[in-house]
Motif scaffolding. Structure first.
Motif, mmCIF file in Angstrom:
data_model
loop_
_atom_site.group_PDB
_atom_site.id
_atom_site.type_symbol
_atom_site.label_atom_id
_atom_site.label_comp_id
_atom_site.label_asym_id
_atom_site.label_seq_id
_atom_site.Cartn_x
_atom_site.Cartn_y
_atom_site.Cartn_z
ATOM 1 N N ALA A 265 -31.293 -19.682 27.435
ATOM 2 C CA ALA A 265 -32.602 -19.376 26.868
ATOM 3 C C ALA A 265 -33.726 -20.239 27.447
ATOM 4 C CB ALA A 265 -32.566 -19.570 25.350
ATOM 5 N N LEU A 266 -33.376 -21.326 28.113
ATOM 6 C CA LEU A 266 -34.395 -22.235 28.642
ATOM 7 C C LEU A 266 -34.688 -21.904 30.095
ATOM 8 C CD1 LEU A 266 -33.045 -25.598 27.173
ATOM 9 C CD2 LEU A 266 -35.027 -24.294 26.375
ATOM 10 N N CYS B 135 -27.546 -24.951 28.032
ATOM 11 C CA CYS B 135 -27.867 -23.999 26.962
ATOM 12 C C CYS B 135 -26.883 -22.824 26.999
ATOM 13 C CB CYS B 135 -29.298 -23.480 27.121
ATOM 14 S SG CYS B 135 -29.675 -22.144 25.956
ATOM 15 N N PRO B 136 -26.125 -22.628 25.940
ATOM 16 C CA PRO B 136 -25.104 -21.580 25.957
ATOM 17 C C PRO B 136 -25.684 -20.169 25.963
ATOM 18 C CG PRO B 136 -25.152 -22.690 23.825
ATOM 19 C CD PRO B 136 -26.106 -23.431 24.710
ATOM 20 N N LYS B 137 -26.960 -20.038 25.661
ATOM 21 C CA LYS B 137 -27.598 -18.720 25.653
ATOM 22 C C LYS B 137 -28.481 -18.491 26.879
ATOM 23 C CE LYS B 137 -27.185 -16.416 22.582
ATOM 24 N NZ LYS B 137 -26.099 -15.436 22.283
ATOM 25 N N CYS C 34 -32.675 -17.691 22.163
ATOM 26 C CA CYS C 34 -32.340 -18.968 21.521
ATOM 27 C C CYS C 34 -31.740 -18.734 20.142
ATOM 28 C CB CYS C 34 -33.596 -19.831 21.394
ATOM 29 S SG CYS C 34 -33.312 -21.372 20.500
ATOM 30 N N GLU C 35 -30.599 -19.383 19.884
ATOM 31 C CA GLU C 35 -29.962 -19.266 18.566
ATOM 32 C C GLU C 35 -30.030 -20.580 17.798
ATOM 33 O OE1 GLU C 35 -25.908 -18.116 19.346
ATOM 34 O OE2 GLU C 35 -25.384 -20.129 20.034
ATOM 35 N N ALA C 36 -30.887 -21.496 18.249
ATOM 36 C CA ALA C 36 -31.164 -22.745 17.521
ATOM 37 C C ALA C 36 -29.897 -23.537 17.230
ATOM 38 C CB ALA C 36 -31.942 -22.462 16.233
ATOM 39 N N ASN C 37 -29.011 -23.614 18.210
ATOM 40 C CA ASN C 37 -27.771 -24.367 17.997
ATOM 41 C C ASN C 37 -27.912 -25.836 18.377
ATOM 42 O OD1 ASN C 37 -27.716 -24.390 20.789
ATOM 43 N ND2 ASN C 37 -26.448 -22.569 20.903
ATOM 44 N N ALA C 38 -29.081 -26.225 18.881
ATOM 45 C CA ALA C 38 -29.448 -27.634 19.105
ATOM 46 C C ALA C 38 -28.683 -28.320 20.230
ATOM 47 C CB ALA C 38 -29.332 -28.438 17.815
ATOM 48 N N VAL C 39 -28.061 -27.576 21.100
ATOM 49 C CA VAL C 39 -27.412 -28.207 22.254
ATOM 50 C C VAL C 39 -28.456 -28.979 23.075
ATOM 51 C CG1 VAL C 39 -26.220 -27.769 24.426
ATOM 52 C CG2 VAL C 39 -25.528 -26.550 22.354
ATOM 53 N N CYS C 40 -29.594 -28.339 23.315
ATOM 54 C CA CYS C 40 -30.649 -29.009 24.099
ATOM 55 C C CYS C 40 -31.217 -30.208 23.351
ATOM 56 C CB CYS C 40 -31.753 -28.017 24.453
ATOM 57 S SG CYS C 40 -32.519 -27.210 23.036
ATOM 58 N N VAL D 179 -38.966 -21.360 26.573
ATOM 59 C CA VAL D 179 -37.768 -20.846 25.913
ATOM 60 C C VAL D 179 -37.969 -19.362 25.601
ATOM 61 C CG1 VAL D 179 -38.553 -21.560 23.600
ATOM 62 C CG2 VAL D 179 -36.116 -21.183 24.037
ATOM 63 N N LEU E 201 -36.884 -23.672 17.657
ATOM 64 C CA LEU E 201 -36.952 -24.710 18.683
ATOM 65 C C LEU E 201 -38.401 -25.075 18.968
ATOM 66 C CD1 LEU E 201 -35.309 -26.417 20.695
ATOM 67 C CD2 LEU E 201 -35.782 -24.636 22.381
HETATM 68 S S1 SF4 Z 1 -29.509 -25.050 23.662
HETATM 69 FE FE1 SF4 Z 1 -30.436 -23.042 24.053
HETATM 70 S S2 SF4 Z 1 -29.835 -21.774 22.313
HETATM 71 FE FE2 SF4 Z 1 -29.512 -23.916 21.748
HETATM 72 S S3 SF4 Z 1 -31.400 -24.545 20.700
HETATM 73 FE FE3 SF4 Z 1 -31.594 -25.099 22.873
HETATM 74 S S4 SF4 Z 1 -32.637 -23.337 23.815
HETATM 75 FE FE4 SF4 Z 1 -31.835 -22.649 21.838
#
Ligand code: SF4
Length: 63
Positions: A58-59, A54-56, A10-16, A5, A32
């Motif tokens: 980041a992964l 992941c909307p950012k 990553c904005e820690a929005n927990a989508v993943c 990551v 995360l």
């Molecule tokens: S979905 Fe992406 S932005 Fe959101 S917590 Fe997971 S890695 Fe971070």
């Protein structure tokens, strides 16, 4: 498959976390956490979906 990551993105929005909760988690400080080591075979599809979702963006897959 291993997952990394970019913590700057990553904005820690927990989508993943919602898509693959056995591999991704948020700690008490909203950071995360990724389960260490290779992604188990039974989780690869879920993790692939999380990477795409992941909307950012980041992964990333490291191997
Ligand atoms: S979905 Fe992406 S932005 Fe959101 S917590 Fe997971 S890695 Fe971070």
């Amino acid at each position: 498959m291993e997952i990394g990551v970019d913590r700057l993105l990553c904005e820690a929005n927990a989508v993943c976390v919602g898509l693959a909760p056995d591999v991704f988690d948020l700690d008490d400080e909203e950071e995360l956490v990724i389960a260490p080591g290779p992604v188990p075979a039974g989780q690869v599809e879920r993790v692939s979906d999380a990477v795409k979702a992941c909307p950012k963006n980041a992964l990333f897959i490291t191997g």
